[in-house]
Scaffold this motif. Structure first.
Motif, PDB file in Angstrom:
ATOM      1  N   GLU A   1       0.834  -1.206   0.000  1.00 29.37           N
ATOM      2  CA  GLU A   1       0.000   0.000   0.000  1.00 29.37           C
ATOM      3  C   GLU A   1       0.874   1.266   0.000  1.00 29.37           C
ATOM      4  O   GLU A   1       0.584   2.223  -0.724  1.00 29.37           O
ATOM      5  CB  GLU A   1      -0.928   0.013   1.212  1.00 29.37           C
TER       6      GLU A   1
ATOM      7  N   GLU B   1       1.430   4.174  -3.061  1.00 22.07           N
ATOM      8  CA  GLU B   1       1.344   5.628  -2.896  1.00 22.07           C
ATOM      9  C   GLU B   1       2.539   6.328  -3.559  1.00 22.07           C
ATOM     10  O   GLU B   1       2.424   7.447  -4.037  1.00 22.07           O
ATOM     11  CB  GLU B   1       1.321   6.004  -1.406  1.00 22.07           C
TER      12      GLU B   1
ATOM     13  N   THR C   1       2.279  12.481   2.460  1.00 20.64           N
ATOM     14  CA  THR C   1       1.498  11.472   1.747  1.00 20.64           C
ATOM     15  C   THR C   1       1.537  10.143   2.486  1.00 20.64           C
ATOM     16  O   THR C   1       0.512   9.477   2.636  1.00 20.64           O
ATOM     17  CB  THR C   1       2.050  11.273   0.316  1.00 20.64           C
TER      18      THR C   1
ATOM     19  N   ASN D   1      -0.003  10.739   6.481  1.00 20.70           N
ATOM     20  CA  ASN D   1      -1.399  11.144   6.697  1.00 20.70           C
ATOM     21  C   ASN D   1      -2.415  10.095   6.258  1.00 20.70           C
ATOM     22  O   ASN D   1      -3.598  10.291   6.440  1.00 20.70           O
ATOM     23  CB  ASN D   1      -1.687  12.459   5.988  1.00 20.70           C
ATOM     24  N   LYS D   2      -1.975   9.031   5.695  1.00 18.98           N
ATOM     25  CA  LYS D   2      -2.901   8.003   5.241  1.00 18.98           C
ATOM     26  C   LYS D   2      -2.983   6.904   6.291  1.00 18.98           C
ATOM     27  O   LYS D   2      -2.011   6.544   6.925  1.00 18.98           O
ATOM     28  CB  LYS D   2      -2.444   7.416   3.902  1.00 18.98           C
ATOM     29  N   THR D   3      -4.175   6.361   6.439  1.00 20.57           N
ATOM     30  CA  THR D   3      -4.381   5.224   7.332  1.00 20.57           C
ATOM     31  C   THR D   3      -4.378   3.966   6.475  1.00 20.57           C
ATOM     32  O   THR D   3      -5.127   3.851   5.510  1.00 20.57           O
ATOM     33  CB  THR D   3      -5.725   5.348   8.078  1.00 20.57           C
ATOM     34  N   TYR D   4      -3.529   3.024   6.847  1.00 16.11           N
ATOM     35  CA  TYR D   4      -3.374   1.782   6.094  1.00 16.11           C
ATOM     36  C   TYR D   4      -4.109   0.671   6.820  1.00 16.11           C
ATOM     37  O   TYR D   4      -4.032   0.552   8.038  1.00 16.11           O
ATOM     38  CB  TYR D   4      -1.892   1.430   5.942  1.00 16.11           C
TER      39      TYR D   4
ATOM     40  N   GLN E   1      -6.097  -1.037  11.635  1.00 15.57           N
ATOM     41  CA  GLN E   1      -5.614   0.121  10.880  1.00 15.57           C
ATOM     42  C   GLN E   1      -4.292   0.598  11.479  1.00 15.57           C
ATOM     43  O   GLN E   1      -4.107   0.584  12.694  1.00 15.57           O
ATOM     44  CB  GLN E   1      -6.644   1.245  10.910  1.00 15.57           C
TER      45      GLN E   1
ATOM     46  N   LYS F   1      -0.829   3.471  10.960  1.00 14.56           N
ATOM     47  CA  LYS F   1      -0.233   4.676  10.390  1.00 14.56           C
ATOM     48  C   LYS F   1       1.269   4.426  10.282  1.00 14.56           C
ATOM     49  O   LYS F   1       1.840   3.712  11.091  1.00 14.56           O
ATOM     50  CB  LYS F   1      -0.500   5.896  11.262  1.00 14.56           C
TER      51      LYS F   1
END
Length: 167
Positions: free
Chosen positions: A105, A109, A131, A134-137, A143, A145
Motif C-alpha cells: 500500500e 502511494e 502522503t 497522513n494516510k491510514t493503512y 488500521q 499509520k
C-alpha cells in the motif's frame, strides 16, 4: 731495419693519396648523413612534442566536457525504484502478510515518483512525507499509520518507516 722508400714510387704515392682522400671523403659523407638523419629525428621529435601537447589539450577539453555532461546528467537523474523498510518490524509483532500488505500500500502511494526527476522529488520531500504519514493503512481488520524516520533520495527512493497503530 729500414722502412722501404715507398714515397719515391708514384704507384704507392697514388695509393696512399687515394686512401687519405677516400678517408676524408668517407668521413665527410658520414658527417653529412649523420647530420641529415639527426636533423630529421629532431624535426620528428619536435612534431611529436607538438602533437602530444595538442592531444593533452584535447584530452583536457574532452575531460571538461565529460565532467560537464556528467554533472548535467546527475542533475537530470530519475528515481528508478522505491524501497520501503520497516524499522520496527520485529517489535510491531505483525505477521508477514500484514507487513507485505502495508508495504504494498505504501509503495502504491509512491509509484508516481518512479521515473521522476530527483530534483523534483527532493523539492517535494515534505509532500512525500505527508502522503505516507497522513494516510491510514488497513491490514486485515486493523488500521495502521506509518511514520517516516529516514528518507534517502537518489536513483532509489529509500524510506525507513515505523509502524504505529491508528487511533
Amino acid at each position: 731495419m729500414r722502412i722501404p722508400p715507398y714515397y719515391r714510387k708514384p704507384g704507392w704515392q697514388r695509393f696512399f693519396a687515394g686512401v687519405a682522400i677516400g678517408t676524408l671523403a668517407g668521413w665527410a659523407f658520414f658527417i653529412f648523413q649523420f647530420g641529415a638523419i639527426h636533423e630529421e629525428l629532431v624535426v620528428d621529435l619536435n612534431k611529436q612534442r607538438l602533437l602530444i601537447a595538442e592531444q593533452h589539450e584535447q584530452i583536457d577539453l574532452l575531460r571538461e566536457a565529460e565532467q560537464a555532461k556528467n554533472q548535467e546528467n546527475e542533475r537530470k537523474l530519475t528515481i528508478q525504484d522505491v524501497s520501503i523498510t520497516f524499522t520496527n518490524e520485529k517489535s510491531s509483532k505483525l505477521n508477514e502478510l500484514a507487513l507485505y500488505e502495508l508495504k504494498q500500500e505504501a509503495e502504491s502511494e509512491m509509484h508516481l515518483l518512479k521515473n521522476k526527476n530527483i530534483e523534483s522529488a527532493v523539492e517535494g520531500k515534505e509532500l512525500i512525507k505527508r502522503t505516507i504519514e497522513n494516510k491510514t493503512y488497513t491490514s486485515g481488520d486493523k488500521q495502521y499509520k506509518l511514520k517516516i524516520e529516514e528518507m534517502y533520495i537518489y536513483t532509489m527512493l529509500e524510506l525507513y518507516v515505523r509502524i504505529e497503530a491508528a487511533e
